[in-house]
Design an enzyme around this catalytic site. Structure first.
Site, short mmCIF file in Angstrom:
data_model
loop_
_atom_site.label_atom_id
_atom_site.label_comp_id
_atom_site.label_asym_id
_atom_site.label_seq_id
_atom_site.Cartn_x
_atom_site.Cartn_y
_atom_site.Cartn_z
CG HIS A 133 -46.49 -3.89 14.63
ND1 HIS A 133 -47.28 -4.99 14.41
CD2 HIS A 133 -46.35 -3.77 15.98
CE1 HIS A 133 -47.60 -5.53 15.58
NE2 HIS A 133 -47.07 -4.81 16.54
CD GLU A 181 -45.26 -4.88 9.46
OE1 GLU A 181 -44.78 -4.27 10.45
OE2 GLU A 181 -45.70 -6.03 9.53
CB CYS A 226 -49.17 -4.96 9.90
SG CYS A 226 -48.46 -4.14 11.33
CB ALA A 250 -17.44 -3.79 27.62
NE ARG A 280 -27.16 -2.76 33.56
CZ ARG A 280 -26.20 -2.01 34.07
NH1 ARG A 280 -26.49 -0.80 34.55
NH2 ARG A 280 -24.97 -2.45 34.11
CB THR A 298 -18.51 -8.74 38.31
OG1 THR A 298 -17.81 -9.55 37.37
CG2 THR A 298 -18.77 -7.39 37.71
CG ASP A 328 -16.26 -4.20 38.57
OD1 ASP A 328 -15.08 -4.33 38.95
OD2 ASP A 328 -16.64 -4.53 37.43
CG LEU A 364 -25.37 -4.06 38.54
CD1 LEU A 364 -25.56 -5.46 39.11
CD2 LEU A 364 -24.62 -4.13 37.21
#
Ligand SMILES: NC(=O)c1ccc[n+]([C@@H]2O[C@H](COP(=O)([O-])OP(=O)(O)OC[C@H]3O[C@@H](n4cnc5c(N)ncnc54)[C@H](OP(=O)(O)O)[C@@H]3O)[C@@H](O)[C@H]2O)c1
Length: 364
Positions: free
Chosen positions: A68, A70, A129, A197, A222, A234, A238, A242
């Site tokens: 973690h 800390e 912690c 984007a 992802r 898309t 495109d 992915l």
């Protein structure tokens, strides 16, 4: 407290409050670098100062199952104070707890630790912690947000019981905004963010827009999400893959948002990723951490269910397809991502710290 006066209000400056905000802000900045990448854990940052208020370290939690924030901040502060670098780079929480409790027995008795989230009080994949901080006898712990997870909460009480001064209230809205994805996901089972984007003039199409650093972040996230929902148009235009090849991570399951599954060509590369589950859908998944990638059509159709947006703005202009900037989203955090600006936008209704920041211009 000092006797200095605030020139605007003519009232005494509370030096402690001022310092608490400053050091928590450093911890917040660091934590945002790993936002969502710590899933299913919340993003958390921490900073340690010595007895004179000098900064010793700033660190953030980077990945679930690893140390973690800390612990990493205390590790770095220990290295700074002792000159013993043998623990540098170690992020094994159990090992660090054990070694720090052995090696740093009195080093932190006048130190303060600033944590964006209440230190955890339970032993899970990592030790508690609060036990490490109490064991090292810190003088003071400054906590930004209370832990909303009932399983991990109770850290502040344990620290007080150990005789440590616990301060709360500084930067609490910003610290609560930082953990909003975690809180929403815990309470409802789902958190949805839309990644987009654009160029400086708001163009979304015509090939790759964001820089390599931004694309690496997208690939890293992802491999943390449960589902990647992608706009059908898309996919058609495109023909994407992915996956998470830039960071070598797990490729996510994909849900294609369309009313016409038959119109999607099954030779598109995303269908050939081994182990991936591909579905066609007319709605968002009910559960999980969901990233949406798509154009204006997908955003428009799902806009009421999007919790956050992650917007990459590339430093150039070009001609192409623009979009109407989203309504009722406000800036939570702004940082650089390589050559791009990276904007984290939250729904206005779920915002904690929005009062300090004006609404983004160009609302619908
Ligand atoms: N810059 C970026 O970050 C970025 C990211 C992704 C895409 N893009 C660009 O954006 C362009 C595509 O944008 P777009 O807005 O035309 O397409 P899109 O967002 O990919 O697609 C809109 C999709 O929404 C689907 N849809 C709308 N309402 C629906 C409903 N009620 N149920 C199910 N599906 C529904 C449509 O389904 P149908 O298939 O049935 O029509 C369509 O496939 C491309 O040029 C792409 O390159 C840019």
């Amino acid at each position: 407290m000092t006797n200095d006066l605030n020139p605007l209000t003519d009232t005494p400056i509370d030096q402690y409050t001022h310092n608490h905000s400053f050091f928590l802000s450093l911890a917040l900045q660091e934590a945002w670098r790993y936002q969502l990448l710590t899933f299913p854990n919340p993003a958390v940052g921490a900073a340690v100062t010595d007895g004179r208020g000098a900064l010793l370290s700033v660190a953030a939690h980077r990945e679930a199952g690893r140390a973690h924030a800390e612990v990493l901040a205390i590790r770095d502060a220990y290295i700074r104070l002792s000159g013993d670098g043998t623990l540098a780079g170690c992020d094994d929480a159990f090992l660090l707890h054990e070694e720090l409790l052995k090696r740093a027995k009195t080093l932190f008795h006048d130190a303060t630790i600033y944590v964006t989230l209440e230190p955890c009080a339970h032993v899970g994949k990592t030790p508690a912690c609060a036990d490490l901080i109490a064991g090292l006898g810190f003088k003071r712990v400054v906590i930004g947000a209370e832990d909303p997870n009932p399983e991990a909460a109770g850290g502040a009480r344990r620290l007080r019981q150990a005789g440590i001064e616990v301060v709360t209230g500084a930067e609490s809205a910003a610290c609560e905004a930082l953990i909003e994805p975690f809180v929403k996901w815990q309470r409802t089972g789902r958190f949805v963010f839309f990644k987009l984007a654009q160029t400086l003039n708001g163009i979304l199409d015509g090939g790759t827009i964001s820089c390599e650093t931004s694309r690496r972040w997208v690939h890293a996230v992802r491999s943390k999400i449960d589902t990647l929902l992608i706009g059908g148009e898309t996919v058609r235009q495109d023909r994407p893959l992915l996956d998470a090849r830039l960071t070598g991570g797990r490729a996510p399951d994909v849900a294609i948002f369309t009313r016409r599954p038959e119109s999607i060509d099954r030779t598109i590369p995303l269908f050939s990723v081994s182990g991936r589950h591909v579905t066609f859908t007319r709605q968002l998944p009910e559960k999980g951490l969901v990233m949406v990638e798509g154009g204006p059509g997908t955003f428009f159709a799902l806009r009421d269910e999007i919790d956050w947006m992650v917007l990459f703005v590339a430093p150039f202009v070009k001609e192409g397809m623009g979009y109407n900037a989203p309504k009722k989203f406000r800036l939570l955090h702004l940082c650089r991502s390589g050559e791009d600006a990276m904007l984290w936008l939250g729904r206005e209704t779920r915002m904690g710290n929005g009062d300090r920041i004006p609404p983004i211009p160009n609302d619908e």
